[in-house]
Scaffold this active site. Sequence first.
Site, PDB file in Angstrom:
ATOM      1  N   ASP A 167       0.785  -1.248   0.000  1.00 32.60           N
ATOM      2  CA  ASP A 167       0.000   0.000   0.000  1.00 32.60           C
ATOM      3  C   ASP A 167       0.817   1.299   0.000  1.00 32.60           C
ATOM      4  O   ASP A 167       0.484   2.244   0.734  1.00 32.60           O
ATOM      5  CB  ASP A 167      -0.968   0.017   1.200  1.00 32.60           C
ATOM      6  CG  ASP A 167      -2.003  -1.100   1.133  1.00 32.60           C
ATOM      7  OD1 ASP A 167      -1.955  -1.907   0.181  1.00 32.60           O
ATOM      8  OD2 ASP A 167      -2.854  -1.172   2.048  1.00 32.60           O
ATOM      9  N   LYS A 226      -7.003  -5.009  -3.064  1.00 30.88           N
ATOM     10  CA  LYS A 226      -7.756  -5.572  -1.937  1.00 30.88           C
ATOM     11  C   LYS A 226      -8.681  -4.504  -1.370  1.00 30.88           C
ATOM     12  O   LYS A 226      -8.452  -3.305  -1.579  1.00 30.88           O
ATOM     13  CB  LYS A 226      -6.788  -6.054  -0.856  1.00 30.88           C
ATOM     14  CG  LYS A 226      -5.934  -4.918  -0.315  1.00 30.88           C
ATOM     15  CD  LYS A 226      -4.895  -5.407   0.652  1.00 30.88           C
ATOM     16  CE  LYS A 226      -4.053  -4.274   1.160  1.00 30.88           C
ATOM     17  NZ  LYS A 226      -4.816  -3.235   1.866  1.00 30.88           N
ATOM     18  N   CYS A 259      -2.144  -2.793   7.523  1.00 34.92           N
ATOM     19  CA  CYS A 259      -1.985  -3.708   6.389  1.00 34.92           C
ATOM     20  C   CYS A 259      -0.675  -4.493   6.412  1.00 34.92           C
ATOM     21  O   CYS A 259      -0.651  -5.651   6.012  1.00 34.92           O
ATOM     22  CB  CYS A 259      -2.199  -2.949   5.088  1.00 34.92           C
ATOM     23  SG  CYS A 259      -3.928  -2.399   4.965  1.00 34.92           S
TER      24      CYS A 259
HETATM   25  C1  VGL Z   1      -4.711   0.655   5.686  1.00 31.27           C
HETATM   26  C2  VGL Z   1      -6.265   1.538   7.096  1.00 31.27           C
HETATM   27  C3  VGL Z   1      -7.231   1.423   6.134  1.00 31.27           C
HETATM   28  C4  VGL Z   1      -3.287   0.251   5.469  1.00 31.27           C
HETATM   29  C5  VGL Z   1      -5.661   0.533   4.691  1.00 31.27           C
HETATM   30  O1  VGL Z   1      -2.829   0.191   4.308  1.00 31.27           O
HETATM   31  O2  VGL Z   1      -2.589  -0.023   6.482  1.00 31.27           O
HETATM   32  N1  VGL Z   1      -5.014   1.148   6.877  1.00 31.27           N
HETATM   33  N2  VGL Z   1      -6.916   0.931   4.921  1.00 31.27           N
END
Ligand code: VGL
Length: 250
Positions: free
Chosen positions: A55, A153, A198
């Site tokens: 991410d 995802k 994540c």
């Molecule tokens: C994430 C919160 C919501 C992350 C993704 O990538 O850690 N955290 N969506």
Amino acid sequence: MKLMNDGKAGPAVAKSRRRFLQMAGVAAASLPLGMRHLAAANIEPGADAVLLVIDVQNCFLPGGTLPVSDGDQVIPIINELGRKFDNVVFTQDWHTPGHASFASSHQEKQPFETIEMPYGTQVLWPDHCVQGSTDAQLADGLDIPHAQLIIRKGYHSEVDSYSTFVEADGSTKTGLTGYLQERGLSKVYVCGLATDFCVSWSAQDAAAAGLSVSVVEDACRGIDLDGSVAAAWKAMTDAGVARIRSSDIV
Ligand code: VGL
Ligand code: ZN
């Protein structure tokens, strides 16, 4: 041992100390946390190793919709790491507009409050990483052209997915386990954002899938809600995940 003014060993000293520790059979992981930088593990990623970059998207960088403090600082470290791996996989948080993990989808709820979902407690987030938006794009600064897969995802509107292996319902698979298995990639090195969500969930699920898992701590940054970064490290370590630094990889 001579120390530089900041109390840290200089490069030459660190190197000879590292050699001494290696000869003495001292693993970096067995050293107290504050001393680990003195002993590099000299990991050489082979054909069975994959760098899993979690991410690293505009939304999690300063100026994004869910910025992680200093999130942009992992980018040069990850680019450097990427050059040491034949196999690199990116992940991308990829939510529907009005996703159930957004506070704005629930009446009288603010970001960072929680709600009970059928699958358990869900932290509610600002709207972020909406499919097709600039905010959801991988960071411009990423420079790993040989990366082989981008796995998305969080695209089911009623279920979140911090993990890039299994969604938050605990059963819906993303397909990544099968991909890694078919390609013979059994050693997973995890980095990216955010350490406590994540990265942590993905690392724990990778360990549960029987993979060898290391998290590269200086190539991650956390959100940290009420001590969640410390809790994540404990959960990852308890799950058998190794905590390493980018300097451990040669
Ligand atoms: C994430 C919160 C919501 C992350 C993704 O990538 O850690 N955290 N969506
Ligand atoms: Zn998300």
